[in-house]
Design an enzyme around this catalytic site. Structure first.
Site, PDB file in Angstrom:
ATOM      1  N   ARG A  47      15.527   4.144 -60.535  1.00 16.86           N
ATOM      2  CA  ARG A  47      15.084   4.348 -59.119  1.00 16.86           C
ATOM      3  C   ARG A  47      13.886   3.385 -59.652  1.00 16.86           C
ATOM      4  O   ARG A  47      13.238   3.612 -58.497  1.00 16.86           O
ATOM      5  CB  ARG A  47      14.974   5.847 -59.235  1.00 16.86           C
ATOM      6  N   TYR A  99       0.565  -5.157 -36.366  1.00 17.46           N
ATOM      7  CA  TYR A  99       1.453  -5.694 -35.920  1.00 17.46           C
ATOM      8  C   TYR A  99       1.962  -4.778 -35.445  1.00 17.46           C
ATOM      9  O   TYR A  99       2.030  -3.075 -36.605  1.00 17.46           O
ATOM     10  CB  TYR A  99       1.926  -5.819 -37.401  1.00 17.46           C
ATOM     11  N   ASP A 172      -3.876  -4.781 -44.875  1.00 16.03           N
ATOM     12  CA  ASP A 172      -2.821  -5.310 -44.839  1.00 16.03           C
ATOM     13  C   ASP A 172      -2.940  -7.221 -45.126  1.00 16.03           C
ATOM     14  O   ASP A 172      -3.778  -7.355 -43.421  1.00 16.03           O
ATOM     15  CB  ASP A 172      -2.021  -5.104 -43.815  1.00 16.03           C
ATOM     16  N   LYS A 197       7.631 -11.845 -45.982  1.00 16.27           N
ATOM     17  CA  LYS A 197       6.714 -13.208 -45.308  1.00 16.27           C
ATOM     18  C   LYS A 197       6.029 -14.481 -46.522  1.00 16.27           C
ATOM     19  O   LYS A 197       7.072 -14.016 -47.479  1.00 16.27           O
ATOM     20  CB  LYS A 197       5.166 -13.104 -44.626  1.00 16.27           C
TER      21      LYS A 197
HETATM   22  C1  LIG Z   1       6.022  -8.274 -41.359  1.00 13.87           C
HETATM   23  C2  LIG Z   1       4.957  -7.801 -40.980  1.00 13.87           C
HETATM   24  C3  LIG Z   1       4.814  -6.320 -41.381  1.00 13.87           C
HETATM   25  C4  LIG Z   1       6.408  -5.428 -42.188  1.00 13.87           C
HETATM   26  O1  LIG Z   1       6.641  -5.754 -42.777  1.00 13.87           O
HETATM   27  P1  LIG Z   1       8.387  -5.761 -43.429  1.00 13.87           P
HETATM   28  O2  LIG Z   1       8.287  -6.507 -44.477  1.00 13.87           O
HETATM   29  O3  LIG Z   1       9.277  -6.199 -42.242  1.00 13.87           O
HETATM   30  O4  LIG Z   1       8.238  -4.069 -43.852  1.00 13.87           O
HETATM   31  C5  LIG Z   1       3.731  -5.821 -42.031  1.00 13.87           C
HETATM   32  N1  LIG Z   1       2.310  -6.177 -41.737  1.00 13.87           N
HETATM   33  C6  LIG Z   1       2.676  -7.282 -41.003  1.00 13.87           C
HETATM   34  C7  LIG Z   1       1.428  -8.371 -40.765  1.00 13.87           C
HETATM   35  C8  LIG Z   1       3.513  -8.514 -40.899  1.00 13.87           C
HETATM   36  O5  LIG Z   1       3.544  -9.426 -40.855  1.00 13.87           O
END
Ligand SMILES: *Cc1c(COP(=O)(O)O)cnc(C)c1O
Length: 374
Positions: A47, A99, A172, A197
């Site tokens: 885990r 997002y 982020d 991404k």
């Molecule tokens: C895609 C995305 C997220 C969420 O990520 P996941 O891997 O899809 O859970 C958060 N912030 C941004 C800016 C994103 O493009």
């Protein structure tokens, strides 16, 4: 090769923490000897104990110039781990128009947890200052450049204001990638990425990452405990794939940024386009800040307003041959998304198309957009 070093990101990424293909151990449990001592003291149970996950985290920490990093099974799991540390009655200042998954989850979570959520346009310096001073948030959460508006928030300013109010800044940085920006060096306390991404870059792994320079801070300890106890851990094979994808991250990000700049400039004054939102364009309202806090390019994400209405925008997307019609961003293949179809009630203009520029030839992508716009 662990911890901070002076190596160039290209070297860190290409080396991938081991120089060759790392072993992948899918075991969920680890053996003890006749004396009942662990054969490998670092590994008890999968885990929270996985060599490949630790190797991947080490490379991510180096790229982010962070002391340490933690992987999660998705970007949303990483975001949720941050906010789950807050007690009832806390205040959050979060950037508006980011997002949609983050906004939707935060609204629901804060309502259930009795946490006050203050959504403000942090790209506006006046709103940033007054909201933080008024609410004294435990956490300020920004996304820069933002998705899909490509707004830029001043990370240094957001960190200074948040710290003066006694809180922590979480950034982020998904659209910037660890190659173009290092928010921790600008004062952020925690940087977050959806590694789904550009970090992975091949649209075949879901992953999220948090990184910090303050591993002893109570919030980081709480996040690490939560990951272990609540079990939001990445699968070892996903970590292995992520490490493989990351080996070309600097090359991919350089190419995507260069092509995005070419495409944004080409369509900036185009008869079939009302607006191009891209922080690399000199007349973008956040360009000066983006140029200060990003280096080596402005990323592969942009949005355009097609002249006309939803039908005109949808007709253009339907004609595209090289851009695939799909959500997500940061992959080697270019994607187009009509956000208004996905989230019709959130103020996204019906003629907005979000483009994620991949690593194809920029001339081919421009020709595809030209024929699609008609
Ligand atoms: C895609 C995305 C997220 C969420 O990520 P996941 O891997 O899809 O859970 C958060 N912030 C941004 C800016 C994103 O493009």
């Amino acid at each position: 090769m662990t911890g901070k070093n002076d190596l160039d990101p290209a070297t860190i990424a290409a080396h991938g923490g081991s120089g060759l293909v790392p072993d992948l151990n899918m075991a969920t449990t680890y053996a003890r000897g006749a004396d009942y001592a662990l054969l490998d003291p670092a590994n008890v149970y999968a885990r929270d104990h996985s060599d490949i996950t630790r190797q991947c985290e080490s490379v991510l920490a180096q790229l982010e110039q962070a002391e340490t990093a933690l992987l999660f099974p998705s970007g949303m799991a990483a975001i949720a781990a941050v906010f789950r540390t807050l007690p009832a009655g806390a205040d959050i200042v979060a950037q508006s128009g980011i997002y949609w998954g983050t906004t939707a989850w935060l609204r629901d979570f804060c309502a259930r947890r009795d946490v006050a959520l203050h959504e403000v346009d942090t790209a506006d310096p006046a709103q940033l200052e007054t909201s933080i001073a008024a609410h004294k948030p435990q956490i300020t959460f920004i996304e820069t450049p933002s998705n899909p508006w490509l707004k830029t928030t001043d990370i240094v300013r957001a960190a200074d204001l948040t710290h003066a109010a006694g809180g922590l800044l979480v950034v982020d940085s998904t659209a910037a990638t660890p190659i173009l920006s290092q928010p921790l060096n600008l004062g952020a306390d925690i940087v977050m990425h959806s590694a789904t991404k550009a970090i992975n870059g091949h649209s075949d792994v879901l992953a999220g990452v948090l990184a910090t320079n303050a591993p002893d801070a109570p919030i980081w300890q709480a996040i690490a405990t939560d990951r272990h106890d609540a079990g939001a851990v990445i699968n070892p094979f996903a970590a292995w794939l992520l490490l493989r994808g990351m080996r070309t991250l600097p090359l991919r990000v350089a190419r995507m940024s260069e092509s995005a700049m070419t495409i944004a400039s080409h369509f900036a004054a185009h008869p079939k386009i009302d607006a191009v939102y891209y922080p690399g364009l000199p007349d973008h309202p956040g360009h000066a800040i983006a140029a200060r806090q990003m280096h080596g390019g402005f990323g592969g994400l942009m949005s355009i307003l097609v002249k006309g209405d939803a039908a005109d925008a949808l007709r253009a997307t339907g004609r595209l041959q090289l851009f695939t019609r799909a959500t997500s961003l940061g992959g080697v293949e270019s994607l187009v998304e009509h956000r208004h179809t996905i989230e019709p009630h959130t103020g996204i203009p019906p003629n907005l198309l979000r483009l994620s520029i991949g690593i194809e030839d920029a001339g081919d992508l421009i020709a595809d957009l030209e024929q699609a716009l008609g």
